[in-house]
Design a protein around this motif. Structure first.
Motif, short mmCIF file in Angstrom:
data_model
loop_
_atom_site.label_atom_id
_atom_site.label_comp_id
_atom_site.label_asym_id
_atom_site.label_seq_id
_atom_site.Cartn_x
_atom_site.Cartn_y
_atom_site.Cartn_z
N GLY A 109 -17.77 19.47 5.80
CA GLY A 109 -16.65 19.88 6.65
C GLY A 109 -17.05 20.40 8.01
O GLY A 109 -16.22 20.92 8.76
N ILE A 110 -18.34 20.25 8.35
CA ILE A 110 -18.81 20.71 9.66
C ILE A 110 -19.03 19.49 10.55
O ILE A 110 -19.97 18.72 10.35
CB ILE A 110 -20.12 21.52 9.54
CG1 ILE A 110 -19.90 22.74 8.66
CG2 ILE A 110 -20.63 21.93 10.92
CD1 ILE A 110 -21.17 23.51 8.36
N ASN A 111 -18.14 19.30 11.50
CA ASN A 111 -18.24 18.17 12.42
C ASN A 111 -17.56 18.55 13.74
O ASN A 111 -17.16 19.70 13.93
CB ASN A 111 -17.61 16.92 11.83
CG ASN A 111 -16.20 17.17 11.32
OD1 ASN A 111 -15.38 17.78 12.01
ND2 ASN A 111 -15.91 16.70 10.11
N GLY A 112 -17.43 17.58 14.62
CA GLY A 112 -16.87 17.87 15.93
C GLY A 112 -15.42 18.29 15.92
O GLY A 112 -14.92 18.82 16.92
N ALA A 113 -14.73 18.10 14.80
CA ALA A 113 -13.32 18.46 14.71
C ALA A 113 -13.09 19.92 14.31
O ALA A 113 -11.97 20.42 14.39
CB ALA A 113 -12.60 17.54 13.73
N VAL A 114 -14.15 20.59 13.89
CA VAL A 114 -14.02 21.99 13.47
C VAL A 114 -13.56 22.84 14.66
O VAL A 114 -14.20 22.84 15.72
CB VAL A 114 -15.36 22.52 12.93
CG1 VAL A 114 -15.26 24.02 12.66
CG2 VAL A 114 -15.75 21.78 11.66
N LEU A 115 -12.45 23.50 14.50
CA LEU A 115 -11.86 24.33 15.56
C LEU A 115 -11.49 23.53 16.80
O LEU A 115 -11.30 24.08 17.88
CB LEU A 115 -12.84 25.46 15.96
CG LEU A 115 -13.31 26.38 14.85
CD1 LEU A 115 -14.35 27.37 15.35
CD2 LEU A 115 -12.12 27.14 14.26
#
Length: 347
Positions: free
Chosen positions: A307-313
């Protein structure tokens, strides 16, 4: 040739390598958003477009560093092949095996691969899908094989002969652009159109003395900004016209990317980064940069699964955050692999 001076201190090239290493991860984190043109919010797409345009210099800078470091040296062919080329081959074989086994495991929950196919996997379509960032390794191996020949020529070349080579390289690149290719005769300049031009350019800019140029750092930043802005807005307008993301100005041989790479190269040549914390970071990343390049795609894959990618936040924060996480994990993993005796094969 009085305007030529080889700098003894090459720490500025180490600084550039660090920036390029971080940037190539940043690029790969941001890239997926670009292909969602009109499918995501304009703000998110523009964020990714600006971020990606800012770091398109990464691969050209890597190749320019190669030219700056290797072309000034004298080589005995046998020693050179052992020290340089073999040092790439072993990590290449190690990592392409790791990536291939990894993808086969994901696809089949286990893997069966004939022995002969394992021997040829580096040149197959399958291998490209599993290790798409390995194109750089294929390219750099080819350049390394050519370095001893190019080095002998360039050290005996007059400045105008280097200018002649670079001019032909630029012409070959321009006439190959989609905008011009339909209107220019089909001159066969393919031998001047490859990454070898970046090797020569890096060497030339590294030894060319710009100390007498007023405000050289400001000029260099302006050159860099010009290249980035051409990439940002040019990509947007081409994509808008086509109704889909157009990658033309993102390629490493688009004039705007060359402009940005030249500007950044000159800027770092004329600044001195003496901060102790930066020196420690520079030392660590430089020591492990090759391995970081190999492993970072694998790390990005598992970060994304977590779940850690460029879409986080949102991309504005998520892209830098995922980049930093990938850099730290990749660097740590290469460090630990070297500690257990795999230094020669992990890069």
């Amino acid at each position: 040739m009085s305007d030529f001076k080889l700098k003894e201190d090459t720490s500025w090239l180490d600084n550039l390598r660090v920036i390029a290493t971080i940037s190539v991860i940043f690029l790969h984190v941001a890239a997926p958003f670009l292909y969602k043109f009109t499918k995501i919010s304009g703000f998110n797409w523009w964020t990714a477009n600006v971020y990606d345009s800012l770091v398109r210099f990464s691969v050209p800078i890597f190749v320019m560093i190669t030219g700056a470091l290797l072309l000034p040296k004298d080589y005995q062919l046998n020693d050179y092949l052992k020290k340089r080329v073999v040092r790439i081959i072993f990590p290449f074989l190690f990592w392409i095996s790791i990536y291939s086994i990894h993808v086969l495991y994901l696809l089949k929950n286990g893997f069966k691969l004939p022995f002969l196919q394992m021997l040829t996997i580096g040149s197959t379509t399958f291998a490209y899908r599993t290790t798409y960032h390995f194109w750089y390794i294929y390219m750099i191996i080819g350049i390394y094989l050519f370095i001893p020949i190019l080095s002998k020529w360039i050290k005996n070349a007059k400045e105008k002969e280097i200018h002649y080579f670079l001019l032909l390289w630029i012409v070959a690149i321009i006439i190959a652009q989609p905008l011009f290719s339909k209107y220019v005769p089909d001159f066969n300049l393919q031998y001047f159109a490859g990454f070898i031009g970046y090797v020569v350019l890096g060497y030339y800019l590294s030894i060319r003395n710009f100390e007498n140029v007023k405000h050289i750092k400001a000029i260099a930043l302006l050159i860099f900004a010009t290249g980035v802005l051409l990439t940002v807005f040019g990509t947007y307008f081409l994509s808008l016209i086509s109704g889909r993301f157009v990658i033309d100005l993102y390629t490493y041989f688009s004039p705007n990317v060359i402009i940005a790479a030249v500007g950044l190269f000159l800027f770092f040549k004329h600044i001195n980064l003496a901060n102790p914390i930066w020196k420690a970071i520079r030392k660590f990343i430089n020591k492990h940069s090759f391995g970081i390049y190999f492993i970072h795609i694998l790390v990005l894959f598992y970060l994304n699964k977590s779940g850690i990618n460029g879409a986080v936040l949102g991309p504005a924060f998520g892209i830098p955050f995922a980049t930093l996480a990938c850099l730290c994990i990749s660097g740590l993993m290469i460090y630990l692999l070297k500690k257990i005796g795999l230094a020669k094969v992990v890069g």
